[in-house]
Motif scaffolding. Structure first.
Motif, short mmCIF file in Angstrom:
data_model
loop_
_atom_site.label_atom_id
_atom_site.label_comp_id
_atom_site.label_asym_id
_atom_site.label_seq_id
_atom_site.Cartn_x
_atom_site.Cartn_y
_atom_site.Cartn_z
N UNK A 122 0.86 -1.24 0.27
CA UNK A 122 -0.02 0.10 0.03
C UNK A 122 0.89 1.28 0.12
N UNK A 123 2.11 1.26 0.87
CA UNK A 123 2.72 2.89 0.91
C UNK A 123 3.43 2.77 -0.16
N UNK A 124 3.83 1.62 -1.02
CA UNK A 124 4.59 1.77 -2.07
C UNK A 124 3.61 2.29 -3.48
N UNK A 125 2.43 1.98 -3.42
CA UNK A 125 1.46 2.16 -4.18
C UNK A 125 1.17 3.71 -4.24
N UNK A 126 1.09 4.25 -2.99
CA UNK A 126 0.92 5.61 -2.54
C UNK A 126 1.87 6.52 -3.18
N UNK A 127 3.23 6.07 -2.64
CA UNK A 127 4.43 6.78 -3.33
C UNK A 127 4.56 6.84 -4.66
N UNK A 128 4.30 5.73 -5.49
CA UNK A 128 4.32 5.59 -6.96
C UNK A 128 3.26 6.67 -7.40
#
Lengths: 204, 204
Positions: free
Chosen positions: A78-84
């Motif tokens: 989730x946090x990686x998706x948000x960052x991307x």
């Protein structure tokens, strides 16, 4: 009864004053202003999410941030998706499928680790970065996939105002000795021990 | 020499396979799918930032999130600024100046705690919230500013698919017993003990 309450209130007031004095004294004693190095380690939940919380914190002031992840599976969390998707201003790099917990290929892993190091190393020389996160770097040290001396020297010699956050279990004593702050996250109990599945949006 | 390397690589492969088996077994054993309750406690750095990292994680999937902070100073920290300025979709409430570590006014604090509870309590009944963060709630329990039974019942009876994160030191054993996951953040060493000031964008 009213007397009793007044006494209680006074005792509380004294306790709070004492607590405040202690905290104030600690803060006043600290006088050196520079970037800090932080190791978030231990077997408990919250190392990577804590690092991402600090990313948010730095972004709140408009600071430049780099995030490099050393071990990650094939699926974005989730946090990686948000960052991307929402934070293109953060320089974000993942070792990606070159290394996962599924791997049993040592030489391929070392190559992937070195490639990832080549991304973060220039950040550690660039004073425009206020915060550099090296997620799960410790495993690269434990498995000897990266040269410890090289890694520690880069952290040590980074720009004065840059902060770094390293996450992961283990990693040996040298990195613990080097950094300013070590927080160990201990797993006191964990949902999966009572049969609850890892939760999307919380655990990944 | 080549033989030596091959052996080493085989040993490594075996070790990694074992590790993978263990992790896979743990994950397979967990079968219940529902929201989890997490307590992030201890004296170390990274409880609030970890909670904010989970906020990012949930937002990555487009989930609805509520964040309620029980103890905060008068100045907004980095992650709070970010939330206010960049994440209007997050329902964010702070007890604010009604309570800070500077306070020595017990009845005023209790009123502020109750007012804040009145914000978070409806979230804990609303299944549209995938994640509810109650930052520094534990102090409200330790100081008996909120009724423990009321708080624990609300957490226990929340919608099945909602996860909650509670942060803060202490808070008593009842909340530890109730939640699914307890992570204790231990301060192994901290920058301010060696005279380094709290760092904007990292510590606040």
């Amino acid at each position: 009864m009213e007397d009793e309450n007044t006494k209680k209130e006074q005792r509380h007031k004294k306790k709070m004053e004492k607590q405040k004095e202690k905290i104030d004294a600690n803060i006043a004693a600290a006088s050196e202003e520079r970037g800090v190095s932080i190791l978030l380690t231990g077997d408990g939940k919250g190392k990577t999410s804590s690092a991402f919380g600090m990313v948010l914190r730095a972004l709140g002031y408009g600071y430049r941030v780099g995030v490099v992840q050393f071990i990650k599976g094939e699926q974005l969390s989730g946090e990686e998706l948000y960052l991307k998707n929402n934070l293109p201003e953060v320089d974000f790099y993942q070792m990606g499928t070159g290394f996962t917990w599924d791997t049993q290929d040592q030489s391929g892993d070392i190559a992937a680790a070195e490639k990832t190091w080549a991304v973060v190393e220039p950040m550690l020389r660039d004073e425009r970065y206020h915060l550099v996160v090296m997620d799960e770097l410790t495993y690269m040290l434990s498995f000897k996939y990266l040269d410890e001396d090289k890694v520690l020297a880069a952290i040590k010699n980074r720009p004065k105002n840059q902060s770094v956050v390293v996450t992961g279990r283990g990693g040996g004593s040298a990195i613990r000795d080097l950094v300013d702050t070590v927080s160990e996250v201990k797993d006191i109990k964990h949902a999966y021990h009572s049969g609850v599945m890892a939760r999307k949006g919380v655990d990944y």
